[in-house]
Each structure stands twice: as structure tokens, then as C-alpha cells.
Design a protein around this motif. Structure first.
Motif, mmCIF file in Angstrom:
data_model
loop_
_atom_site.group_PDB
_atom_site.id
_atom_site.type_symbol
_atom_site.label_atom_id
_atom_site.label_comp_id
_atom_site.label_asym_id
_atom_site.label_seq_id
_atom_site.Cartn_x
_atom_site.Cartn_y
_atom_site.Cartn_z
ATOM 1 N N GLN A 188 0.829 -1.277 -0.043
ATOM 2 C CA GLN A 188 0.094 0.074 -0.031
ATOM 3 C C GLN A 188 0.951 1.376 -0.091
ATOM 4 O OE1 GLN A 188 -3.751 -0.467 2.529
ATOM 5 N NE2 GLN A 188 -2.707 -2.406 3.013
ATOM 6 N N ASN A 210 -10.267 -5.587 -0.438
ATOM 7 C CA ASN A 210 -10.596 -5.217 1.088
ATOM 8 C C ASN A 210 -9.416 -4.591 1.636
ATOM 9 O OD1 ASN A 210 -11.917 -8.557 0.649
ATOM 10 N ND2 ASN A 210 -13.029 -6.656 1.060
ATOM 11 N N LEU A 211 -8.741 -3.779 0.798
ATOM 12 C CA LEU A 211 -7.730 -3.098 1.568
ATOM 13 C C LEU A 211 -8.111 -1.511 1.481
ATOM 14 C CD1 LEU A 211 -4.506 -5.248 1.018
ATOM 15 C CD2 LEU A 211 -6.019 -4.987 2.960
ATOM 16 N N PRO A 212 -7.294 -0.698 2.204
ATOM 17 C CA PRO A 212 -7.661 0.841 1.911
ATOM 18 C C PRO A 212 -7.211 1.300 0.740
ATOM 19 C CG PRO A 212 -6.851 0.407 4.261
ATOM 20 C CD PRO A 212 -6.680 -0.918 3.565
ATOM 21 N N ASN A 219 -2.967 -17.280 4.455
ATOM 22 C CA ASN A 219 -2.133 -16.003 3.857
ATOM 23 C C ASN A 219 -2.001 -16.096 2.228
ATOM 24 O OD1 ASN A 219 -0.912 -14.548 6.374
ATOM 25 N ND2 ASN A 219 -0.541 -16.591 6.581
ATOM 26 N N ARG A 246 -8.956 -16.057 -5.717
ATOM 27 C CA ARG A 246 -10.629 -16.187 -4.701
ATOM 28 C C ARG A 246 -11.341 -15.484 -4.925
ATOM 29 N NH1 ARG A 246 -6.684 -15.647 0.753
ATOM 30 N NH2 ARG A 246 -5.417 -17.539 0.659
ATOM 31 N N THR A 264 -15.903 -9.947 -2.559
ATOM 32 C CA THR A 264 -17.093 -9.168 -2.673
ATOM 33 C C THR A 264 -16.684 -7.844 -2.981
ATOM 34 O OG1 THR A 264 -17.118 -8.992 -0.255
ATOM 35 C CG2 THR A 264 -18.568 -10.781 -1.221
ATOM 36 N N ASN A 303 -3.897 -0.519 7.596
ATOM 37 C CA ASN A 303 -3.308 -1.453 6.358
ATOM 38 C C ASN A 303 -4.014 -2.700 6.388
ATOM 39 O OD1 ASN A 303 -1.431 -1.728 8.696
ATOM 40 N ND2 ASN A 303 -0.547 -3.293 7.360
ATOM 41 N N GLY A 334 -6.940 -3.450 7.002
ATOM 42 C CA GLY A 334 -8.407 -3.335 6.292
ATOM 43 C C GLY A 334 -9.523 -4.181 7.108
ATOM 44 N N TRP A 383 -11.491 -3.436 10.356
ATOM 45 C CA TRP A 383 -12.044 -2.415 11.168
ATOM 46 C C TRP A 383 -12.901 -2.816 12.225
ATOM 47 C CZ3 TRP A 383 -12.109 1.414 6.397
ATOM 48 C CH2 TRP A 383 -10.646 1.274 6.042
ATOM 49 N N LYS A 399 -13.234 -12.587 5.863
ATOM 50 C CA LYS A 399 -11.977 -11.776 5.342
ATOM 51 C C LYS A 399 -11.007 -12.604 5.577
ATOM 52 C CE LYS A 399 -9.883 -7.480 6.081
ATOM 53 N NZ LYS A 399 -8.552 -8.019 5.817
ATOM 54 N N PRO A 458 -6.671 -13.035 5.735
ATOM 55 C CA PRO A 458 -5.874 -12.222 6.411
ATOM 56 C C PRO A 458 -4.831 -11.533 5.407
ATOM 57 C CG PRO A 458 -4.979 -14.500 6.585
ATOM 58 C CD PRO A 458 -6.430 -14.401 5.799
ATOM 59 N N SER A 490 -1.712 -15.751 11.282
ATOM 60 C CA SER A 490 -3.010 -16.491 10.926
ATOM 61 C C SER A 490 -3.261 -18.019 11.474
ATOM 62 C CB SER A 490 -2.837 -16.658 9.405
ATOM 63 O OG SER A 490 -2.237 -17.587 9.128
#
Lengths: 405, 337
Positions: A175, A222-224, A251, A292, A295, B255, B257, B259, B274, B276, B283
Motif C-alpha cells: 500500500q 478489501n484494503l484501504p 495467507n 479467490r 465481494t 493497512n 483493512g 476495522w 475476510k 488475512p 494467521s
């Protein structure tokens, strides 16, 4: 002005300074008893322009060291001489945590952190120079995830550094923007070097070997910050990445096939050129969509505008961790073509005269283990080369200047 | 007589010199000093927040408060105080953090019981200076007579209320910021209107220390009443108090995601289904942060149940497992479909 740390601490009870000291100072920290407290106090005392000079020797540490002052240099006596040893770590998720801008980390090693090696978050203009992060017991799932871990930062330079044993990625930039990773050695990690959800990155002149996967360029949902791309992977030696994947499942890197040289996933604008790739048993170069289901409506899972330029590619794809391996090997004469594409996003541009392999996946989200419909792909069937914007990649020159001396 | 009064005078001078005498008022200058490391007093008593040292009787302007659902810290008893300088007023900001004036301070002491007696381990202060909030930790001595500044933190052997012997960590100055930073700016965490009682807010307002009693539509429940609550309510309160200070869009875990704030409505951001991101070995070989219906298959539970650095969450602030918190989170995840 050079001042020992002890001398500085002796001055502390004096009247407060009206303004920050004009002259940068050096805070010396020597090896010995109570290293945790002395080193952490130096990191807290340091002001912009100061150098925390860590002497040679082994420093036994129990907790994350943290630096929150901008413009500070933390400098050891060399990545073999100055070792911050976290074998006895009792608390904290990293060996070292940096949360300020304009920091230079150089010439020291971190050994056996329980979590990540060095994490720098929202730490713009950071330089990692001749830093070593090693899990000395070799590759193990119980090792920490990342060795060198800048995240959510603009302007990142990692030069001359070495990471081995990371159970996720040796050098991982997430990021972030304007990144250079060069002249590094990534060995015996799950991923050697990973650029994730980042833009304008240059990965060059690194030696990446004995990892599960060599160099990964990923984008995840799903990340900022999403929308990774404009990345150049060039001039790297990516050889013998043949280590069994030892990442904890769950992971994303746990899904990396043993023996993947360079892997591009769900990015927009990636060029792979002038690298030397040899002995990467699954694939020299793999280009795929995010495997994967997801959404997140803001996320594009497909690979776009990927250009595979001229690379020197030796043996590869001779023991692929892919479905239908035996059939594939038979069809391609014992080794798969150097570039493997999942068949989902843009067709990558291919070097003239080459042959690639399309796995012919039917849809995104099922992964490469889904039923495949493999087809050879001639260079002429490849996409149009989409050169990345070289003017905007990499860390700015100002960061180079910091390591000129 | 003469001799006696001379003795009394001498004793008064001595006690002042030793810092043991009564402190008439809070030392506003110590709170307000410009923010340089050199301007944090080496002794907690310099601030004058308490009249009588370890007994923690508040000085004038210092008010005790509690949070409905608190952060768990190895089972430490926490004694929280708010100091407002004379003539200043805190301002309500809806359900969120009270807007505390420059000169205010939050003072939190951590204690464990040893041989039936309360023993203070550390007192953390958050000082609102003109330059912003500044944090510091003070470690109490064994005799409980004074608390000294520990910029680099410390480790202290402790027996928890659960009987576990642990190495309790007093955070270093930067670690305060790890949890207390939003977009890299230091900020208090606890005194949000939604996590304070109506009675306390009302009393502050009546005393002229708070401009208005903030309206709160959806208040955090009292943690000690968790057994009576719906699993989701107790769990969301726990996540808000124990996780969300980092796990929010502006916090140290932005970072990820993931929250975990009280108001978070997006199930994926809350961890449901979600995968990891940067958990590494944290994990625990599990696929999702929260696997609905499957607590033991959820990374959230795995990391809460661990004390191993690199796995344990929160990353700092505890050396043992919060069994009650874990039970609440397990019950919530089990209830999810």
C-alpha cells in the motif's frame, strides 16, 4: 558535535531547551547489559538530524524497538557486526517499528524477531540500506512474516539488504508509492520480494534465490489502498526458487506454487524485462488474476497490461505444481513454456518468437486448481506491449543522496 | 515549645524537599510545558494530581471516571482520572471523544493485588499541551512512595488476578502512540461519550465541567453485565474497547483493512469471511479473520488466545490471555451464520 548517550542523559535534568538543538548529535549505544532500555531511550531522545549509532556486538532485546522521531538515522557498524537479537523477544509484533518520516536505517542486522523484522508504517521517505534480517533456524512456519516491511508510505528505498527465513515475504512493500528495491538478497523466504497494492515500483538488480516464489507483484481486495500497478521488474537474478511453501495457510502467499520465479497478480501495468531466470520448477513467469472469490466492488481482480519483455530464461517449468502436471509436461516435452498465463485478464505481451502457455481458466475466483484448458500461446497471440511509465517509478533521487556517504 | 515548632518547621521543609508533603493544587505548568522529552518531570508527584501518593486521592479539579467496557490489561485494576484546569470546560462531540481543553490531563493507574493489598505498578499520563497530546508512563517503586518516569518502559514480574505469573510490560513512550494515534496524531482513546455513563456525564455537566450532556443513541454496555447481553452486543463492545483503537481507518492497523469499531457495518471489514492480509504466522493456518459459526476456525480467536509475540493481539498491552474477553468473542462467532 559528538556526544555519548550517557553524556546526553546527564544533561537531561537541565533547563528545557527553548527550541530544538541546531546541531545534529550522535547518540552512541554500545553493546552490553540493559540494551533494551538504553537503545530505546536513545531512539526516544533522538531529534531530527540525529544519528543513533549502534556499536558492534550482539544486543539481546526483549521488546519491539520503536522510532517515532522524523529525520533520524539509525546506523550500526555493519550488517554482520551489529546484531539486534530478538531470540528472547517477549512482546511486540516486530523487531523494530518506525512511524516517522525521513528515517534512514543502515548497517545493522535483526535476528529472530517473533513477528516482522522491521516495519515502517506511514513513514514516508524511508531508506533501508545494508540491513539484514535473518531467522537463523532457516525457513520455518514459526518464523515471523516479513523481514523488511514498509507499508502505507510514499518514497521507499531498500538497497543492499538481505532477508532470509521469512514465513511470508522477505522484503514486502504494501500500500505504498514510489518504491525502489535494488541490490538486495532474498533467500529462503516464502516470497523473496513482494510488491503489494502499490504503485510506481522498481525492483532491480536483486538476487532472489531458494524462495518458494521469487518476486511477486500482487493486488488484493478489501484494503484501504488498491489498484496496484506501474511496476518494473528488471535486471534481477531469479534462480532456483524451489523451496516448499512453508507459509501458514490462509495467507495469500501460501497459495504461491513452489518454484515460481516472477509472479504478477491482478495488477495494471507491469513490465518484466532483462531478468535472468533459471531453475524455477513451476514457472519462470506466472501472470494471473486474483484466485479467490471476493465481494469488494472497488476491486479489479484481473491482470491488465502486463508486458513480458526480453529476459534470459534458462530451465524452468519442469516440475510444476499445477493441475494436470504430467499431462502438461508430456505435451510440452518435459518443461512448460517460460511464461504461464491463467487466461483470464489481458493477454500479456510476449517477446517475439516465444511460446507461452495459457491455462485457459473459465472464470475468476476458482484458482488455478480449477479445471484448466491449457493451450499454447504464440507470441503473436500475446497482448500489445504496454510500457510502464518509467518517469514515475522508483524512489526519488533525494533518497539516494542519503546513502552516498 | 520552641523546639517543637522548630522541629515542625524542619519536618515541613524536609517533607517538601522529599516531595512527600501535601500538594495544594495540580501543577499546570508541568502539564503545559513545551513538548520536549526534557520537560517531562522525572517524578509523577510533580504534577500534583493526587493529594497523598499511592492512595490516589484526587486533587482539586481531578475527577475519577470509569468506562462502561474497558481495555483489558492483564487483569490490572485501573484507576482513571480526568483533570480539567480551573475555569475550563470539556466539550461534548456527539457520541465520540470528549473534546478536552489544552491543560487537561488523563491519568490512569494500573494496580494488582498482592497479599490482599493494592499495589500500584504504573501510572500513565496523557497531557494536553498546546502542541498536542503527550504521553508518559511512571513506574511505582516497591515501597509505593513515588513513581518515576520510564521513557523506555520496563518489565515487571506480576501475579495476575487469575494467578498467572507474568512479565508485565510498561510501555515505552513511542508505544503509547502506537495505540493512541489517529493519522499519526496523538489522541485519547477512553473518554468517548458512548463508553461513559449518563450519570457521570450528567454530573460533569452539572459541575460546569462539560458543556452539554451528549446524546448517545447506542451506548456501550457495562462489561460486568455481559452475561445478560446478546453475544453480538458484548462482543462488539469488547472489540471497540480492545481492538478498534488500532483497527480503524486511521489507526495503527489501518493497512489490515480489518476495522473493528463500534459503528462498523461492513461484515468483511469486521472480519467475516475476510482472509488475512499481513498476519504472517499470526494467521495460525486459518483462512478467515472471523469464520461465522466457527470460533476455533477464526484468526481473531487464535490471536486473542495466544501470548506469543508476532501472534498475540493486541500486539502490545498484555502478556496473558483475557479469558473472559475470549469467551465473549467465541460466543459471538459461534452465534454467527
Amino acid at each position: 558535535m559528538r556526544m555519548t548517550h550517557k553524556a546526553l542523559m546527564a544533561l537531561l535534568p537541565l533547563a528545557p531547551l527553548a527550541c530544538p538543538a541546531v546541531h545534529a548529535k550522535t547518540l552512541d549505544v554500545a553493546a552490553g547489559a540493559d540494551a533494551q532500555t538504553r537503545l530505546q531511550e536513545a531512539l526516544i531522545s533522538a531529534a531530527p538530524g540525529d544519528v543513533v549509532q549502534i556499536g558492534p556486538g550482539r544486543f539481546a532485546l526483549t521488546d519491539t524497538l520503536s522510532l517515532d522521531a522524523p529525520g533520524v538515522t539509525v546506523r550500526g557498524a555493519g550488517m554482520e557486526a551489529t546484531v539486534l537479537d530478538f531470540t528472547g523477544q517477549q512482546g511486540g509484533g516486530q523487531g523494530m517499528l518506525v512511524t516517522a518520516a525521513d528515517v534512514t536505517l543502515r548497517d545493522f542486522a535483526i535476528e529472530n524477531p517473533k513477528g516482522d523484522g522491521i516495519k515502517s508504517k506511514a513513514a514516508n521517505n524511508i531508506v533501508y540500506y545494508r540491513i539484514r534480517v535473518t531467522w537463523t533456524g532457516g525457513p520455518k512456519a514459526t518464523n515471523g512474516g516479513y523481514g523488511i516491511y514498509p507499508v502505507e508510505s510514499t518514497n521507499v528505498l531498500v538497497d543492499g539488504s538481505q532477508v532470509s527465513g521469512a514465513s511470508d515475504s522477505g522484503i514486502y512493500v504494501g500500500q505504498s508509492e514510489h518504491i525502489t528495491i535494488r541490490n538486495c538478497l532474498a533467500e529462503a523466504n516464502v516470497a523473496g520480494i513482494e510488491i503489494e497494492n502499490s504503485r510506481n515500483a522498481l525492483v532491480e538488480h536483486n538476487l532472489v534465490t531458494r524462495n518458494t516464489g521469487g518476486i511477486l507483484v500482487f493486488d488484493l481486495p478489501n484494503l484501504p489502498k488498491m489498484g496496484g500497478g506501474n511496476v518494473l521488474v528488471s535486471g534481477n537474478l531469479v534462480v532456483s526458487n524451489d523451496l516448499a511453501n512453508f507459509a501458514p495457510p490462509g495467507n495469500i502467499v501460501a497459495s504461491v506454487r513452489r518454484g515460481t520465479g516472477i509472479m504478477v497478480m491482478a495488477n495494471d501495468g507491469v513490465e518484466v524485462s532483462d531478468n535472468v531466470l533459471d531453475r524455477n520448477p513451476t514457472a519462470s513467469v506466472l501472470v494471473i488474476a486474483y484466485p479467490r472469490p471476493f465481494t469488494d466492488t472497488r476491486y479489479n481482480p484481473l491482470e491488465r497490461r502486463v508486458t513480458i519483455g526480453a529476459n534470459r530464461i534458462g530451465r524452468g517449468g519442469y516440475d510444476p505444481q499445477l493441475p494436470g502436471k504430467d499431462m502438461l509436461l508430456k505435451a510440452f516435452g518435459g518443461a512448460l513454456p517460460p511464461v504461464i498465463w491463467d487466461g483470464l485478464g489481458d493477454t500479456p505481451a510476449l517477446p517475439a518468437g516465444s511460446t507461452a502457455l495459457s491455462l485457459g481458466l473459465a472464470k475468476q475466483g476458482a484458482g488455478v486448481d480449477a479445471a484448466v484448458n491449457p493451450q499454447p500461446l504464440a507470441a503473436a497471440q500475446g497482448g500489445k506491449p504496454a510500457p510502464i511509465d518509467r518517469a514515475t517509478i522508483g524512489a526519488p533521487a533525494a533518497l539516494d543522496a542519503r546513502i552516498a556517504s | 515549645m520552641k523546639q517543637r515548632s522548630r522541629l515542625a518547621a524542619l519536618s515541613a521543609i524536609l517533607s517538601l524537599a522529599l516531595g512527600a508533603g501535601p500538594v495544594p493544587a495540580v501543577n499546570d505548568a508541568a502539564i503545559l510545558s513545551p513538548d520536549l522529552p526534557t520537560t517531562l518531570p522525572p517524578e509523577l508527584s510533580t504534577f500534583g494530581f493526587f493529594r497523598n501518593g499511592a492512595a490516589l486521592s484526587p486533587a482539586e479539579g481531578v475527577t475519577a471516571y470509569r468506562l462502561n467496557t474497558p481495555l483489558w490489561s492483564d487483569g490490572a485494576e485501573k484507576l482513571r482520572f480526568l483533570y480539567l484546569p480551573k475555569g475550563t470546560v470539556a466539550r461534548a462531540q456527539g457520541e465520540g471523544l470528549l473534546d478536552l481543553p489544552v491543560g487537561a490531563a488523563l491519568v490512569k493507574s494500573f494496580a494488582f493485588t498482592e497479599a490482599g493489598k493494592r499495589k500500584l505498578i504504573e501510572t500513565r499520563v496523557l497531557l494536553h499541551r498546546a502542541s498536542g497530546w503527550v504521553a508518559a508512563s511512571y513506574q511505582w517503586d516497591a515501597a509505593q512512595t513515588s513513581a518515576r518516569l520510564v521513557p523506555a518502559g520496563a518489565r515487571v514480574p506480576i501475579t495476575t488476578p487469575g494467578g498467572e505469573v507474568i512479565s508485565y510490560k510498561i510501555p515505552n513512550r513511542n508505544q503509547c502512540k502506537e495505540c493512541h494515534a489517529l493519522d499519526n496524531v496523538m489522541t485519547p482513546i477512553g473518554p468517548k461519550a458512548r463508553n461513559l455513563s449518563v450519570a457521570w456525564l450528567d454530573a460533569q455537566h452539572r459541575a460546569g465541567r462539560l458543556d452539554a450532556v451528549p446524546a448517545v443513541a447506542h451506548r456501550l454496555p457495562l462489561w460486568e453485565e455481559r452475561a445478560k447481553l446478546a453475544p453480538a452486543l458484548a462482543a462488539r463492545a469488547y472489540l471497540e474497547a480492545n481492538c478498534a483503537y488500532c483497527h480503524n481507518a486511521k489507526g495503527a492497523a489501518s493497512n489490515s483493512g480489518l476495522w473493528l469499531g463500534w459503528d462498523e457495518a461492513d461484515p468483511v471489514r469486521l472480519g467475516l469471511g475476510k482472509p488475512p492480509v499481513a498476519a504472517g504466522r499470526g494467521s495460525g493456518a486459518l483462512t478467515y479473520d472471523v469464520a461465522p459459526g466457527d470460533p476455533e476456525g477464526s484468526i481473531l480467536v487464535h490471536r486473542m488466545a495466544s501470548t506469543e509475540p508476532g501472534v498475540a493481539m493486541p500486539e502490545i498491552g498484555r502478556s496473558s490471555v483475557d479469558k473472559d474477553g475470549l469467551a465473549v468473542i467465541r460466543a459471538w462467532i459461534a452465534s454467527l451464520r
